[in-house]
Design a protein around this motif. Structure first.
Motif, PDB file in Angstrom:
ATOM      1  N   ARG A  10       1.987  -4.331  -4.257  1.00 26.95           N
ATOM      2  CA  ARG A  10       0.930  -4.925  -3.457  1.00 26.95           C
ATOM      3  C   ARG A  10       0.239  -6.093  -4.150  1.00 26.95           C
ATOM      4  O   ARG A  10      -0.199  -5.982  -5.297  1.00 26.95           O
ATOM      5  N   LYS A  11       0.138  -7.207  -3.432  1.00 21.96           N
ATOM      6  CA  LYS A  11      -0.636  -8.367  -3.870  1.00 21.96           C
ATOM      7  C   LYS A  11      -1.734  -8.582  -2.840  1.00 21.96           C
ATOM      8  O   LYS A  11      -1.455  -8.829  -1.658  1.00 21.96           O
ATOM      9  N   HIS A  12      -2.983  -8.465  -3.258  1.00 19.22           N
ATOM     10  CA  HIS A  12      -4.091  -8.547  -2.308  1.00 19.22           C
ATOM     11  C   HIS A  12      -4.990  -9.728  -2.647  1.00 19.22           C
ATOM     12  O   HIS A  12      -5.361  -9.956  -3.794  1.00 19.22           O
ATOM     13  N   LEU A  30      -1.728  -1.256   9.250  1.00 17.04           N
ATOM     14  CA  LEU A  30      -1.554  -2.706   9.239  1.00 17.04           C
ATOM     15  C   LEU A  30      -1.923  -3.341   7.892  1.00 17.04           C
ATOM     16  O   LEU A  30      -2.247  -4.524   7.821  1.00 17.04           O
ATOM     17  N   THR A  31      -1.895  -2.563   6.818  1.00 12.62           N
ATOM     18  CA  THR A  31      -2.188  -3.141   5.504  1.00 12.62           C
ATOM     19  C   THR A  31      -0.927  -3.684   4.828  1.00 12.62           C
ATOM     20  O   THR A  31      -1.013  -4.514   3.920  1.00 12.62           O
ATOM     21  N   TYR A  32       0.247  -3.214   5.248  1.00 11.30           N
ATOM     22  CA  TYR A  32       1.501  -3.700   4.673  1.00 11.30           C
ATOM     23  C   TYR A  32       2.125  -4.748   5.585  1.00 11.30           C
ATOM     24  O   TYR A  32       2.122  -4.599   6.807  1.00 11.30           O
ATOM     25  N   THR A  67       4.670  -7.923  -2.218  1.00  8.41           N
ATOM     26  CA  THR A  67       4.345  -8.053  -0.796  1.00  8.41           C
ATOM     27  C   THR A  67       2.833  -8.211  -0.638  1.00  8.41           C
ATOM     28  O   THR A  67       2.053  -7.742  -1.464  1.00  8.41           O
ATOM     29  N   ARG A  68       2.443  -8.836   0.445  1.00 13.89           N
ATOM     30  CA  ARG A  68       1.014  -8.995   0.722  1.00 13.89           C
ATOM     31  C   ARG A  68       0.403  -7.650   1.115  1.00 13.89           C
ATOM     32  O   ARG A  68       1.016  -6.861   1.831  1.00 13.89           O
ATOM     33  N   TYR A  69      -0.803  -7.416   0.620  1.00 17.69           N
ATOM     34  CA  TYR A  69      -1.540  -6.214   1.000  1.00 17.69           C
ATOM     35  C   TYR A  69      -2.794  -6.686   1.714  1.00 17.69           C
ATOM     36  O   TYR A  69      -3.622  -7.406   1.151  1.00 17.69           O
TER      37      TYR A  69
END
Length: 314
Positions: free
Chosen positions: A117-119, A91-93, A195-197
């Motif tokens: 990834r953008k966290h 569920l990290t992606y 994408t959100r990380y």
């Protein structure tokens, strides 16, 4: 395939002990891609990963050889689809990015789209991994001429011809590096999208080891460079040996010119031997380069024999 038919989309989720997150991950991708089939490949989990995934509506299969590379090899061999969405089961992606990534495959006729990834949460991405990602990304760019923004992202969407032409030689988490090099070497059209990380949910734990996996990735990059760039690899070894031989030989030459003697005969033998090995290394690189070009042509032909992405419209 008729151009009016919707493409078959397969969501691939390799999993190992992801009971805490796999249910929500499957549900997220089923919601984002209602027409897709979600496959969960369990890799010897000791918890309830398989049961939770099946209850969430996924097709659950098993790969007994331990390691993400083995799982990806099995998934790519078993599953038939037009578009393949690969992510982790933790569920990290962000599943909401999947439709746009799949659309890019067909609309832009790409073979791979990488979700960079953008966290926002500090706990989502460890500092050591951020630094390692930057270092290896620059190393890959230096060795192969170009690279991706995030070479270690496990969130990727592939065309059928990428999946069916990819040999999958890796065993573990270095599989993402091998995918990147495969695309670069065959000059495939690729794309990236931010994408959100996300941070892992409570109860889910990372399987990555910063130093162990970093060392394996470094070995993979060096191995792929040796295979794909043999002239530069073995030529570089030959250049180092020649430079060392010259350092050893120059004082002997000056001594010989002044006195007509060679006082350090073992050093002269060593320098000569190093020069011979350097020449052999260079010619080995030339021979292997011919082999590599032949292999690359075969891989390219196998890749081109498959239908191009975009034959169906998303």
């Amino acid at each position: 395939m008729n151009s009016q038919q919707s493409p078959r989309i397969a969501v691939l989720l390799p999993c190992y002990n992801e009971e805490a997150a796999i249910g929500a991950t499957v549900e997220g991708f089923r919601k984002a891609l209602p027409g897709a089939t979600v496959y969960v490949y369990d890799n010897n989990s000791r918890d309830g990963t398989k049961e939770v995934a099946a209850a969430a509506g996924a097709v659950v299969r098993t790969e007994t050889q331990q390691g993400k590379g083995h799982v990806v090899r099995r998934m790519f061999a078993d599953i038939e689809a037009d578009v393949y969405v690969m992510a982790d089961g933790d569920l990290t992606y962000d599943p909401e990015a999947a439709p746009e990534m799949a659309r890019m495959i067909a609309a832009d006729r790409l073979d791979m789209v990488v979700g960079t990834r953008k966290h926002d949460a500090a706990e989502a991405y460890r500092g050591g991994h951020v630094i390692g990602n930057r270092i290896f990304t620059r190393l890959l760019s230096g060795l192969f001429g170009r690279s991706f923004t995030d070479i270690f992202s496990g969130y990727r969407v592939f065309s059928r011809r990428f999946v069916k032409s990819f040999p999958v030689l890796s065993e573990g988490f270095e599989i993402e590096t091998e995918m990147s090099v495969h695309a670069l070497e065959l000059r495939m059209p690729v794309g990236e999208i931010e994408t959100r990380y996300l941070a892992r949910p409570e109860g889910s734990h990372s399987k990555l080891s910063t130093f162990r996996d970093g060392w394996r990735i470094l070995k993979t990059i060096v191995t792929l460079y040796r295979i794909e760039r043999p002239v530069l690899f073995f030529g570089g070894i030959g250049a180092i040996l020649v430079a060392a031989a010259l350092i050893l030989a120059v004082p002997l030459v000056f001594t010989y010119l002044e006195t007509g003697l060679v006082p350090r005969f073992p050093t002269a033998i060593l320098a000569t031997g190093m020069t011979i090995v350097a020449v052999l290394s260079f010619f080995a690189g030339l021979i292997l380069d011919t082999v590599t070009r032949g292999r690359r042509e075969v891989r390219r032909l196998a890749y081109l024999a498959l239908p191009a992405p975009g034959a169906t419209q998303l």
